[in-house]
Design an enzyme around this catalytic site. Sequence first.
Site, PDB file in Angstrom:
ATOM      1  N   SER A 192     -89.410  45.542 -41.306  1.00 52.89           N
ATOM      2  CA  SER A 192     -89.346  46.620 -40.595  1.00 52.89           C
ATOM      3  C   SER A 192     -90.247  47.364 -40.179  1.00 52.89           C
ATOM      4  CB  SER A 192     -88.232  47.542 -41.587  1.00 52.89           C
ATOM      5  OG  SER A 192     -88.298  48.732 -40.820  1.00 52.89           O
TER       6      SER A 192
ATOM      7  N   SER B  37     -90.214  50.460 -39.335  1.00 51.42           N
ATOM      8  CA  SER B  37     -90.118  51.769 -39.539  1.00 51.42           C
ATOM      9  C   SER B  37     -90.803  52.406 -40.673  1.00 51.42           C
ATOM     10  CB  SER B  37     -88.642  51.968 -39.906  1.00 51.42           C
ATOM     11  OG  SER B  37     -87.872  51.596 -38.888  1.00 51.42           O
TER      12      SER B  37
ATOM     13  N   LYS C  59     -74.658  49.048 -39.916  1.00 51.40           N
ATOM     14  CA  LYS C  59     -74.213  50.273 -39.079  1.00 51.40           C
ATOM     15  C   LYS C  59     -72.722  50.485 -38.857  1.00 51.40           C
ATOM     16  CE  LYS C  59     -78.262  49.602 -36.281  1.00 51.40           C
ATOM     17  NZ  LYS C  59     -78.880  49.656 -34.873  1.00 51.40           N
TER      18      LYS C  59
ATOM     19  N   ASN D 173     -76.337  54.835 -37.280  1.00 56.24           N
ATOM     20  CA  ASN D 173     -77.804  54.372 -37.596  1.00 56.24           C
ATOM     21  C   ASN D 173     -78.740  55.346 -38.444  1.00 56.24           C
ATOM     22  OD1 ASN D 173     -78.514  56.038 -35.282  1.00 56.24           O
ATOM     23  ND2 ASN D 173     -80.181  54.445 -34.739  1.00 56.24           N
TER      24      ASN D 173
ATOM     25  N   ASP E 115     -79.101  55.375 -31.585  1.00 54.03           N
ATOM     26  CA  ASP E 115     -79.287  54.249 -30.867  1.00 54.03           C
ATOM     27  C   ASP E 115     -78.894  54.460 -29.376  1.00 54.03           C
ATOM     28  OD1 ASP E 115     -80.464  52.291 -32.417  1.00 54.03           O
ATOM     29  OD2 ASP E 115     -78.661  51.517 -33.040  1.00 54.03           O
TER      30      ASP E 115
ATOM     31  N   GLY F 114     -73.685  40.981 -23.974  1.00 54.07           N
ATOM     32  CA  GLY F 114     -73.366  41.242 -25.574  1.00 54.07           C
ATOM     33  C   GLY F 114     -72.171  42.032 -25.601  1.00 54.07           C
TER      34      GLY F 114
ATOM     35  N   GLY G  33     -71.974  43.431 -29.085  1.00 56.84           N
ATOM     36  CA  GLY G  33     -71.969  43.835 -30.453  1.00 56.84           C
ATOM     37  C   GLY G  33     -72.396  45.450 -30.641  1.00 56.84           C
TER      38      GLY G  33
ATOM     39  N   ALA H  37     -75.650  46.710 -30.679  1.00 55.79           N
ATOM     40  CA  ALA H  37     -76.313  47.314 -29.554  1.00 55.79           C
ATOM     41  C   ALA H  37     -75.701  47.262 -28.051  1.00 55.79           C
ATOM     42  CB  ALA H  37     -77.601  46.444 -29.221  1.00 55.79           C
TER      43      ALA H  37
ATOM     44  N   ASN I 148     -70.244  38.456 -22.105  1.00 57.67           N
ATOM     45  CA  ASN I 148     -70.503  38.207 -23.467  1.00 57.67           C
ATOM     46  C   ASN I 148     -70.196  36.713 -23.687  1.00 57.67           C
ATOM     47  OD1 ASN I 148     -71.480  38.372 -26.265  1.00 57.67           O
ATOM     48  ND2 ASN I 148     -69.455  38.739 -26.856  1.00 57.67           N
TER      49      ASN I 148
END
Length: 614
Positions: free
Chosen positions: A260, A262, A309, A330, A346, A369, A371, A373, A392
């Site tokens: 990560s 972060s 998440k 998140n 997000d 997609g 999911g 995100a 998707n």
Amino acid sequence: MNAPNVNFAARTLRLRMPRVCVAVASTDVAEMVERAEGLVRENSLLEFRLDYLSNPVAALTRIKRLLDFRPDVIAIATCRRTVAGGHFRGSLNTEVEILKKAAEIGFQAIDIELETAEALNPAAFEELRDSAAVIVSHHDFKSTKHLDETFERMVKFPADFYKVVGTATCLYDNVEMMKFLQRTSENHAMVGLCMGEQGLISRVLALRAGSVFTFASTGQGEETAPGQIQFRALREQYRVEQVDAVTKVYGVVGDPIAHSMSPALFNSAFRYENVNAVYLTLHAKKLSDLLACLRDIPLSGCSVTMPYKQEIVPHLDNSDQLTQQTGACNTLVRGQDGRVFGFNTDVYGLVAALEARVTLRGAKILVLGAGGAARAAVFGCKARGAEVFITNRTSATAVALARKAEVNYIKRQDVAKSQFDVIVNATPVGMGANKQSPLEDKELNARYVFDLVYNPVETRLIKMAKAKGLHTISGVEMFVHQAARQFEIWTGKPAPVDGMRQVVMRKLGIQAAAEAATQPVASEPQQASVADAPTPEVVTAKVAQKAQAAAPSNGSGTRAKAAPAKITKKVAASAKAVKPAKKATGKDGSRAKPAAKKAVSKPAKSSPKKTKSR
Ligand code: NAP
């Protein structure tokens, strides 16, 4: 050596100890001394791992020269036998002889493992203790269990320090270790920590729990224990010497989490903004492990990443509208009463990155997609008035999401025939070693291509879009903006966005260089190591000014003014009472005007919908 003087020096050693002990190890004494010399100006407490050397007695002459030359060094001699997890293959008596010689040449402290102490006769132990300060140590390479029982065995020996080291197999083991240190450090000079990747919490926080010092390695690849952090990272990134009782603890929870960005990003930002806080990686293999730590560490807040998440949502005491809409959270904030609030930044990050370039109202957006995100993209863009289309790999999930969000589903075969303003890739295709593109060249019919994948920065999709002359947006933008929003929620201060971006870009560059170094035909790689991890100096004053100018978008296409210093302080103070408020996000799901900052800092009049009481 005069025994009473040794005793006095040994018994007062604790008072002179720096807070970090750098463990110096090498199979070659010249290299060992070189590593020690390289660090001694920055840190005077060094542990020499004599057990790594093939002939420790011969090596002592070389080390003596260093100690004579640098009388300020506080040197610990360790010659741990293999039975106790060390490298020394000699007998117990030889170990003791080596430690005695080390004391004679100027080592102030010697480390003997509990197993050795128990095997020695009391007179031999006393003799050792007359020669230097004694650290009785115990290492558990499998777990963090039986701490009190082990300590009972240890205190039978009148040592100057007791060192208890476990291995963290879950985050909560750190809590066990810190509680143990709190219990024992009132009456004894304790050193304690957990080894392993999951032991990071204890390596950074054990000092405030009562450990006299903690351990660090001289550099990458030079660790003497699993999970040991490099000295410079411990000091500069985690600011271990400044961590005190009121330091707020944050972290990123996920599985896996080792790579990560972060911690580098947030620790730099905290340091730059003078926030007394530290940010850690929290490798939770089960969500329940994190939930237990939230209470007991205690964590003030957390970034939540894959795979938690969605799983975290039912455990929240309260959440913002975006979390409820997307079903994903998140960002956690733990209130002073222990209640846990969830935010979704997000969506904010994605919308902020897009709105800096595109007017979303009326824009045609294709999301690839279905999911987590993709949900952020779909709900965020829809809320800003965009016309959203989803496609998707598994059409059923795209259809379901389109229905839930009341947007359009588009079949993959129809994409090439359509024109969009923005294409958003919310699949992992193109990430890491995957060099694929989620779309073919003929399907790139858009003004902008936004790839949420940010590692690498230049994905195959981004390269294809650039080659076609399209505008591109990197996933770094979303990552930085979602983190900036977290920073604001936690601290009540405007985030140093540009500085945060620099940290991420530098980290990604370092990773790319490291990856290139592993490629057989790679060009000359840059020398890179985690020690190069961006330090807060990266966040220059100039950058801060820019960050103010580029304060996060208020969601209406204009920029929110950075809060004046006075207000910022107020906000920071009242952020303690943070509650997610309806006002924190606009009706449309975007972040509200500067009121958003107020919403963070002041309790909302009306609380958002309760998710579930725990
Ligand atoms: P996720 O919940 O697992 O969803 C992945 C989606 O991608 C699913 O719809 C899946 O389709 C699709 N997919 C997976 N592999 C595929 C393939 N080989 N070909 C075509 N479609 C494929 O993941 P996520 O959390 O949404 O994350 C997606 C990406 O966004 C990741 O790369 C992540 O790093 C990135 N991301 C970036 C940021 C940022 O701040 N920049 C934030 C969050 C996520 P199926 O339904 O068919 O399985």
